[in-house]
Design a protein around this motif. Structure first.
Motif, mmCIF file in Angstrom:
data_model
loop_
_atom_site.group_PDB
_atom_site.id
_atom_site.type_symbol
_atom_site.label_atom_id
_atom_site.label_comp_id
_atom_site.label_asym_id
_atom_site.label_seq_id
_atom_site.Cartn_x
_atom_site.Cartn_y
_atom_site.Cartn_z
ATOM 1 N N MET A 1 -23.841 3.601 41.272
ATOM 2 C CA MET A 1 -22.980 4.771 41.357
ATOM 3 C C MET A 1 -23.533 5.743 42.391
ATOM 4 N N ASN A 2 -22.645 6.335 43.202
ATOM 5 C CA ASN A 2 -23.040 7.339 44.166
ATOM 6 C C ASN A 2 -22.015 8.475 44.157
ATOM 7 N N ILE A 3 -22.225 9.469 45.032
ATOM 8 C CA ILE A 3 -21.334 10.626 45.079
ATOM 9 C C ILE A 3 -19.906 10.201 45.386
ATOM 10 N N ARG A 4 -19.754 9.268 46.318
ATOM 11 C CA ARG A 4 -18.409 8.828 46.688
ATOM 12 C C ARG A 4 -17.708 8.143 45.501
ATOM 13 N N ASP A 5 -18.462 7.352 44.732
ATOM 14 C CA ASP A 5 -17.880 6.722 43.542
ATOM 15 C C ASP A 5 -17.389 7.782 42.563
ATOM 16 N N CYS A 6 -18.154 8.859 42.402
ATOM 17 C CA CYS A 6 -17.749 9.961 41.517
ATOM 18 C C CYS A 6 -16.460 10.589 42.019
ATOM 19 N N GLU A 7 -16.381 10.811 43.330
ATOM 20 C CA GLU A 7 -15.179 11.417 43.909
ATOM 21 C C GLU A 7 -13.974 10.506 43.718
ATOM 22 N N ILE A 8 -14.167 9.209 43.896
ATOM 23 C CA ILE A 8 -13.069 8.248 43.723
ATOM 24 C C ILE A 8 -12.595 8.245 42.274
ATOM 25 N N ILE A 66 -13.262 10.753 29.682
ATOM 26 C CA ILE A 66 -13.285 12.220 29.731
ATOM 27 C C ILE A 66 -14.723 12.716 29.863
ATOM 28 N N ILE A 67 -15.621 12.105 29.087
ATOM 29 C CA ILE A 67 -17.038 12.488 29.154
ATOM 30 C C ILE A 67 -17.611 12.166 30.526
ATOM 31 N N TYR A 68 -17.267 10.987 31.055
ATOM 32 C CA TYR A 68 -17.796 10.582 32.349
ATOM 33 C C TYR A 68 -17.246 11.466 33.475
ATOM 34 N N LYS A 69 -15.997 11.903 33.355
ATOM 35 C CA LYS A 69 -15.422 12.782 34.381
ATOM 36 C C LYS A 69 -16.197 14.094 34.441
ATOM 37 N N ARG A 70 -16.536 14.639 33.271
ATOM 38 C CA ARG A 70 -17.327 15.868 33.254
ATOM 39 C C ARG A 70 -18.682 15.650 33.913
ATOM 40 N N PHE A 71 -19.262 14.496 33.654
ATOM 41 C CA PHE A 71 -20.549 14.162 34.270
ATOM 42 C C PHE A 71 -20.419 14.112 35.794
ATOM 43 N N CYS A 72 -19.358 13.446 36.282
ATOM 44 C CA CYS A 72 -19.149 13.324 37.734
ATOM 45 C C CYS A 72 -18.954 14.687 38.369
ATOM 46 N N GLU A 73 -18.182 15.553 37.715
ATOM 47 C CA GLU A 73 -17.969 16.903 38.247
ATOM 48 C C GLU A 73 -19.287 17.658 38.328
ATOM 49 N N SER A 74 -20.151 17.450 37.316
ATOM 50 C CA SER A 74 -21.460 18.099 37.318
ATOM 51 C C SER A 74 -22.331 17.563 38.446
ATOM 52 N N VAL A 75 -22.311 16.245 38.664
ATOM 53 C CA VAL A 75 -23.102 15.623 39.734
ATOM 54 C C VAL A 75 -22.677 16.162 41.096
ATOM 55 N N ILE A 76 -21.366 16.236 41.327
ATOM 56 C CA ILE A 76 -20.863 16.724 42.609
ATOM 57 C C ILE A 76 -21.241 18.188 42.818
ATOM 58 N N ALA A 77 -21.136 18.984 41.767
ATOM 59 C CA ALA A 77 -21.505 20.394 41.871
ATOM 60 C C ALA A 77 -22.987 20.560 42.194
ATOM 61 N N GLN A 78 -23.849 19.752 41.538
ATOM 62 C CA GLN A 78 -25.282 19.826 41.807
ATOM 63 C C GLN A 78 -25.610 19.335 43.216
ATOM 64 N N HIS A 79 -24.877 18.321 43.668
ATOM 65 C CA HIS A 79 -25.076 17.816 45.029
ATOM 66 C C HIS A 79 -24.744 18.903 46.049
ATOM 67 N N PHE A 80 -23.643 19.614 45.793
ATOM 68 C CA PHE A 80 -23.239 20.696 46.679
ATOM 69 C C PHE A 80 -24.283 21.802 46.692
ATOM 70 N N GLN A 81 -24.830 22.139 45.520
ATOM 71 C CA GLN A 81 -25.855 23.168 45.422
ATOM 72 C C GLN A 81 -27.119 22.744 46.165
ATOM 73 N N CYS A 82 -27.449 21.459 46.070
ATOM 74 C CA CYS A 82 -28.624 20.937 46.773
ATOM 75 C C CYS A 82 -28.470 21.075 48.285
ATOM 76 N N ILE A 83 -27.280 20.771 48.779
ATOM 77 C CA ILE A 83 -27.026 20.885 50.216
ATOM 78 C C ILE A 83 -27.201 22.331 50.671
#
Length: 289
Positions: A1-8, A66-83
């Protein structure tokens, strides 16, 4: 799994179409399905309900989804914060993009901000969360470069629709209603209505649409706290009306009733025709329907 997979995964869960998701990410439909299947295999859970004969998917999220979607949204948000933090570490002298976001819409707009930051890491994003009317005023005063409005405007503004959603009534059903079909909107509207305090334009759209169909609900209160609003609905004291992304819950006693086709919610990216900020054109290159 990667950021792009989360976005997809997030895109597919929201548009519910593998063809549209494939087009958005410039992939084939089989590639999209394979990515989802690989994620499900890694997790050992089905994220979408199976369709007829366990083959065709209807792309409705399971509880695990539903649980996994929340996780993906959290991952993307943290990735954005890291950038953002890496940009500061590298000492970027960022150009600025001042963005106005209405109370309803922050979670929708987030994915576009991630794409913008990934493609243009030098850009510094400044956010103002306020009412739609105030966003329009600040755009005219050139205190904001871009804003997101839930309605259409005219000159001197230009707009691009970036999101459209059905509007749903969210209510708690009784045990008898749980075993039967959904109530009609006429039945639901007899309950007391609770609305979001800071979403006046959205509320106007809802109340006008109901009034045109002969419904005048009793409003018990307006609140700026989503948690309080949902607790009121869960207790059965009131029902509420929100865009679909805000009505996807696992609570078995929550029921939703679509108000489509007479009510829909939109988000329109809005900017001044004579806006001279070069970052605006960068944003336009990122945002696609």
């Amino acid at each position: 799994m990667n950021i792009r997979d989360c976005e997809i995964f997030i895109h597919l869960s929201e548009c519910k179409s593998s063809s549209r998701t494939a087009l958005h990410f410039q992939l084939s439909q089989p590639a999209i399905i394979k990515i989802i299947s690989n994620i499900e295999h890694q997790l050992g859970k089905e994220l979408f309900y199976k369709g007829i004969q366990q083959r065709k998917r209807n792309f409705e999220l399971t509880q695990a989804g539903i649980i996994y979607k929340r996780f993906c949204e959290s991952v993307i948000a943290q990735h954005f914060q890291c950038i953002q933090q890496l940009d500061e570490l590298n000492g970027y002298k960022n150009e600025q993009l001042r963005i106005g976001i209405p109370p309803l819409g922050a979670s929708i707009i987030g994915k576009y901000l991630v794409n913008l930051k990934l493609k243009f890491p030098h850009i510094k994003l400044n956010f103002t969360e306020t009412s739609a009317a105030q966003i329009e005023t600040q755009l005219l005063a050139k205190e904001l470069d871009l804003g997101f409005l839930p309605y259409e405007t005219h000159a001197p503004f230009l707009q691009r629709e970036i999101y459209r959603s059905d509007i749903y009534a969210l209510y708690r059903s009784s045990q008898r209603e749980t075993e039967e079909q959904h109530l009609s909107m006429q039945d639901v509207s007899k309950k007391t209505l609770i609305l979001l305090k800071d979403a006046e334009n959205f509320n106007q759209i809802v109340l006008k649409g109901l009034a045109e169909r002969g419904m005048s609900p009793e409003i018990c209160c307006k609140t700026s706290q989503l948690d309080f609003l949902f607790s009121m609905v869960e207790s059965g004291v009131a029902y509420t009306i929100l865009p679909k992304p805000y009505t996807q819950f696992q609570h078995r006693q929550f029921k939703t009733l679509s108000l489509f086709p007479f009510l829909q919610w939109k988000l329109n990216m809005t900017w001044l025709e004579d806006n001279q900020n070069p970052v605006v054109s960068s944003w336009l290159n990122v945002v696609r329907l």
